[in-house]
Design an enzyme around this catalytic site. Sequence first.
Site, PDB file in Angstrom:
ATOM      1  N   TYR A   1      -8.772   7.025  20.083  1.00  0.00           N
ATOM      2  CA  TYR A   1      -9.873   6.459  19.300  1.00  0.00           C
ATOM      3  C   TYR A   1      -9.981   4.940  19.426  1.00  0.00           C
ATOM      4  O   TYR A   1     -10.782   4.320  18.742  1.00  0.00           O
ATOM      5  CB  TYR A   1      -9.764   6.938  17.850  1.00  0.00           C
ATOM      6  CG  TYR A   1     -10.113   8.405  17.788  1.00  0.00           C
ATOM      7  CD1 TYR A   1     -11.398   8.826  17.506  1.00  0.00           C
ATOM      8  CD2 TYR A   1      -9.165   9.369  18.116  1.00  0.00           C
ATOM      9  CE1 TYR A   1     -11.745  10.165  17.524  1.00  0.00           C
ATOM     10  CE2 TYR A   1      -9.492  10.715  18.145  1.00  0.00           C
ATOM     11  CZ  TYR A   1     -10.787  11.107  17.843  1.00  0.00           C
ATOM     12  OH  TYR A   1     -11.132  12.438  17.896  1.00  0.00           O
TER      13      TYR A   1
ATOM     14  N   GLN B   1       0.807  -1.212   0.000  1.00  0.00           N
ATOM     15  CA  GLN B   1       0.000   0.000   0.000  1.00  0.00           C
ATOM     16  C   GLN B   1       0.845   1.270   0.000  1.00  0.00           C
ATOM     17  O   GLN B   1       0.304   2.377   0.004  1.00  0.00           O
ATOM     18  CB  GLN B   1      -0.926  -0.009   1.220  1.00  0.00           C
ATOM     19  CG  GLN B   1      -1.920  -1.164   1.204  1.00  0.00           C
ATOM     20  CD  GLN B   1      -2.662  -1.314   2.520  1.00  0.00           C
ATOM     21  OE1 GLN B   1      -2.531  -0.506   3.432  1.00  0.00           O
ATOM     22  NE2 GLN B   1      -3.459  -2.369   2.625  1.00  0.00           N
TER      23      GLN B   1
ATOM     24  N   TYR C   1      -9.406 -10.604   9.852  1.00  0.00           N
ATOM     25  CA  TYR C   1      -9.729 -11.106   8.514  1.00  0.00           C
ATOM     26  C   TYR C   1      -9.922 -12.622   8.504  1.00  0.00           C
ATOM     27  O   TYR C   1     -10.654 -13.151   7.661  1.00  0.00           O
ATOM     28  CB  TYR C   1      -8.635 -10.706   7.521  1.00  0.00           C
ATOM     29  CG  TYR C   1      -8.550  -9.218   7.316  1.00  0.00           C
ATOM     30  CD1 TYR C   1      -9.562  -8.519   6.658  1.00  0.00           C
ATOM     31  CD2 TYR C   1      -7.467  -8.485   7.800  1.00  0.00           C
ATOM     32  CE1 TYR C   1      -9.495  -7.149   6.471  1.00  0.00           C
ATOM     33  CE2 TYR C   1      -7.384  -7.109   7.619  1.00  0.00           C
ATOM     34  CZ  TYR C   1      -8.402  -6.450   6.955  1.00  0.00           C
ATOM     35  OH  TYR C   1      -8.341  -5.090   6.790  1.00  0.00           O
TER      36      TYR C   1
ATOM     37  N   GLU D   1     -14.699   3.433  10.359  1.00  0.00           N
ATOM     38  CA  GLU D   1     -15.235   4.471  11.223  1.00  0.00           C
ATOM     39  C   GLU D   1     -15.198   5.855  10.585  1.00  0.00           C
ATOM     40  O   GLU D   1     -14.279   6.170   9.819  1.00  0.00           O
ATOM     41  CB  GLU D   1     -14.442   4.533  12.537  1.00  0.00           C
ATOM     42  CG  GLU D   1     -14.516   3.282  13.378  1.00  0.00           C
ATOM     43  CD  GLU D   1     -13.758   3.405  14.685  1.00  0.00           C
ATOM     44  OE1 GLU D   1     -13.778   2.444  15.473  1.00  0.00           O
ATOM     45  OE2 GLU D   1     -13.136   4.472  14.925  1.00  0.00           O
TER      46      GLU D   1
ATOM     47  N   HIS E   1      -0.826   0.009   5.623  1.00  0.00           N
ATOM     48  CA  HIS E   1      -1.274   0.997   6.614  1.00  0.00           C
ATOM     49  C   HIS E   1      -0.287   2.154   6.771  1.00  0.00           C
ATOM     50  O   HIS E   1       0.092   2.530   7.876  1.00  0.00           O
ATOM     51  CB  HIS E   1      -1.543   0.331   7.956  1.00  0.00           C
ATOM     52  CG  HIS E   1      -2.632  -0.693   7.909  1.00  0.00           C
ATOM     53  ND1 HIS E   1      -3.094  -1.342   9.028  1.00  0.00           N
ATOM     54  CD2 HIS E   1      -3.366  -1.192   6.873  1.00  0.00           C
ATOM     55  CE1 HIS E   1      -4.057  -2.191   8.679  1.00  0.00           C
ATOM     56  NE2 HIS E   1      -4.229  -2.115   7.368  1.00  0.00           N
TER      57      HIS E   1
END
Length: 383
Positions: free
Chosen positions: A267, A102, A278, A257, A164
């Site tokens: 959070y 990513q 997963y 979220e 991430h």
Amino acid sequence: MKPTLTLFLIAFFSLGCSSVSTQTNFTYFPTDLPKSDLIRSQKQNFHTQVVVSGLRNPWSMAFLPDGRILVTERPGKLRIIENGKLLAQAVEGTPEVVARGQGGLMDVVLHPDFSSNSILYLSYSIPLEGGTHTGILRAKLNGNRLSDQQVIFTGGPASDRGHHFGSRFVFDNEGYLFFSIGDRGKMEDAQSLTNAAGKVFRIHDDGRVPADNPFINEVGAVTQIWSYGHRNIQGFTKHPETGVLWAHEHGPRGGDELNIVKKGANYGWPVISYGINYDGSIITNLREKEGLEQPVTYWDPSIGPAGLTFVSGDMYPGWKGNAMVGALAFTSVYRVEISDSTAEEQEQLLANIGRVRDVRQGPDGYLYVIVESSGEILRLLPE
């Protein structure tokens, strides 16, 4: 020069770069491009137009006051759209990125005073000893080249994982730069203030640390941290009327979220979550806990949110004030009706359009959608 033209130029070159509060007569693309059949939605009918194609893994875009548009491609190129066309030559002087998993070249944002200082910011997977992390670059755009490059933040510790990285920017009304970094696949790091994973950060526009950051006096803490306990924020914006910062983030399997980002707040990831692993295993049995923030809303199953903007102005009267959320996994755009700090009704738009990576409202008032899988930018044309 005629007074009306003078007023137009003043308005155009004073446009804010991180949000849209006004619209001008300027358009970045011709309005007579081919368009889809009419698409009917609950509050606002519209057409789509493909305004740009041929991009490779496009990630983000920024609208320049001279009529050009910058687009980041995750493999590492910063592209220019000029006179409605994608230029073959990429911007020179971009940083070396590790385009793996990513990671790559991600977000781009203009300095609020870009029209006078030419400064922009890029987030990217920066190569480090032992792996990569997210880096923040400040540079000047001179024509087709970046100059005066300065890395003003480097995340750490380095990781060999390929996911991430985050990462989104937003300037607030006071001129502070906020940006996000994901947990880099090591969930417990999101709860530690001693590393740069799973956090939102706040800095001055030159990279200095504000003296009133919430953890600046905490021993061992990364002083740029503004909030923590995030999994992977890929949508971040400022409400055009209230100035409040909103963000959405990826959950695991379920539990994406939408949050209001507050100073010093936790959070909860991975202590609380509305999702599971997963492989079906349980991450936590807790969905709420005292001292940990609750989302404004969440999605289960996961839509894979990416890109976030609020609709302002009069271009889309039926959607005014709504949040527009791109969806990677659900290959669409979600319209979320917001009332103060509450998410009301939702509607799925553009179902099966492809992996939506970014949604922006341009200074011309139109909504633009980056479809990563097709390499296209779409414009939504109201009925």
